[in-house]
Write an enzyme that holds these catalytic residues in place. Structure first.
Site, mmCIF file in Angstrom:
data_model
loop_
_atom_site.group_PDB
_atom_site.id
_atom_site.type_symbol
_atom_site.label_atom_id
_atom_site.label_comp_id
_atom_site.label_asym_id
_atom_site.label_seq_id
_atom_site.Cartn_x
_atom_site.Cartn_y
_atom_site.Cartn_z
ATOM 1 N NE ARG A 218 -4.292 -1.184 -0.013
ATOM 2 C CZ ARG A 218 -4.497 -2.157 -0.902
ATOM 3 N NH1 ARG A 218 -3.588 -2.442 -1.803
ATOM 4 N NH2 ARG A 218 -5.639 -2.826 -0.909
ATOM 5 C CG HIS B 1 -3.503 -0.295 -6.921
ATOM 6 N ND1 HIS B 1 -3.802 0.324 -5.732
ATOM 7 C CD2 HIS B 1 -3.677 -1.625 -6.686
ATOM 8 C CE1 HIS B 1 -4.160 -0.580 -4.825
ATOM 9 N NE2 HIS B 1 -4.076 -1.776 -5.398
#
Ligand code: NDP
Ligand code: OXD
Length: 321
Positions: free
Chosen positions: A236, A284
């Site tokens: 993350r 991502h």
């Protein structure tokens, strides 16, 4: 539990992702299950399950018959950003499909750094031929994985198969054949000493927020077969300090980074990471949640739950992953 013969409706509460592909997949494999979105005019008491990816805060409030929340990702920080999460089980994704995608990504990026991919791409552009006879073998390169969960363990396994030395770090103690395991804050400094390539597959929790920053980079070794260490973060973005990464690259504390995740996504076009020559950015995309693979798994979970109350992959709320 509500009447088991009443399947109830499924609320699909997503930001950033289009709901229609998920609804279509449900209609293909479980046409008897009704999937609605917050825009549909549905009575709140009809909702039994919620499927979420970055749900709008408060969108799970006031659903009196909600029994289970399913995160459509492996990570669940996107659920906890909402202060109004009902007190029902939260289930996350664990799937072979997602794990394999992440392992492909990790292996791809580790090999790209190990085999000097960015140097050769540059040489291609410049039509420049430079033979390099000093490339280290995989067994001379040490990969350290932060996060030995479902994804970290699989990546560790495949990297070992390719011949890399592999170690890992987790919150609690693990024993994995052929992988040197460290754990907890006490084990972190020792873990950081050896790897040439670090791969972060950590969840975002209060403990991992901001962890990938200068104090940690400074504990890494200074020189190895690839020069200074490489960092790959597919966990993350809020676990990393972008400012410290740039500064570590400029000071030669890190030799290169690959980042799939960012504090702000999409990464703004004026972010200096975009133009740094030692930064590889992917949007991502390390391990996308595939409706075609995941909807059948979620339905299997719902069926088991309706049969005997069984639910797998429940998130530990105390630790937030
Ligand atoms: P798991 O929950 O299975 O594993 C998490 C690992 O992190 C565990 O080994 C855990 O330790 C470790 N960990 C958690 N907190 C700490 C801490 N404070 N210190 C040290 N180690 C810690 O998760 P997954 O492997 O399934 O997924 C990992 C993350 O990958 C997700 O949370 C998500 O953020 C990210 N992800 C990113 C994707 C992308 O496309 N970029 C796609 C999918 C996931 P322990 O084993 O002791 O519990
Ligand atoms: C996930 C993700 O958590 O895609 O699954 O980031």
């Amino acid at each position: 539990m509500t009447n088991p013969h009443n399947k109830g409706k499924i609320l699909l509460s997503l930001s950033d992702w289009a709901p229609d592909v998920w609804q279509k997949r449900f209609s293909e494999v479980a046409a008897d299950r009704i999937v609605v979105t917050p825009d549909d005019n549905v009575a709140p008491e009809d909702i039994r399950y919620a499927l979420v990816w970055k749900q709008k805060p408060g969108s799970l409030q006031n659903l009196p018959n909600l029994e289970v929340v399913f995160s459509l990702g492996a990570g669940v920080d996107h659920v906890f950003h909402d202060p109004y999460i009902p007190d029902v089980p939260l289930v996350r994704i664990i799937s072979e499909d997602l794990t394999m995608r992440m392992t492909e990504y990790v292996v791809w990026q580790v090999l790209d750094h190990h085999r000097l991919g960015s140097r050769y791409r540059l040489q291609n552009q410049e039509k420049f031929w430079l033979e390099d006879r000093n490339q280290p073998a995989a067994h001379e390169v040490h990969v350290g994985i932060l996060g030995l969960g479902v994804l970290g363990r699989d990546a560790a396994d495949k990297l070992r198969y390719l011949g890399f030395k592999v170690s890992g770090w987790s919150r609690t103690e693990h024993k994995i054949d052929g992988v040197e395991c460290y754990y907890g804050q006490d084990g972190l400094s020792d873990f950081l000493k050896e790897p040439d390539i670090f791969v972060s597959l950590l969840p975002l929790t209060p403990e991992t927020r901001g962890l990938l920053a200068m104090p940690l980079f400074k504990q890494m070794k200074k020189h190895g077969p690839l020069g200074a260490p490489v960092l790959i973060n597919a966990g993350r973005g809020l676990s990393q300090s972008e400012e410290d990464i740039l500064s570590a690259l400029d000071q030669g504390i890190l030799s290169a980074v690959t980042l799939d995740v960012f504090a702000t996504e999409p990464l703004p076009s004026d972010n200096p990471l975009w133009s740094h020559p030692k930064v590889t950015i992917t949007p991502h995309a390390a391990a996308s949640s595939s409706p075609s693979a995941l909807v059948p798994l979620i339905i299997t979970q719902m069926e088991a739950y309706e049969r005997d109350g069984t639910l797998k992959n429940i998130v530990d709320r105390a630790h937030q992953y």
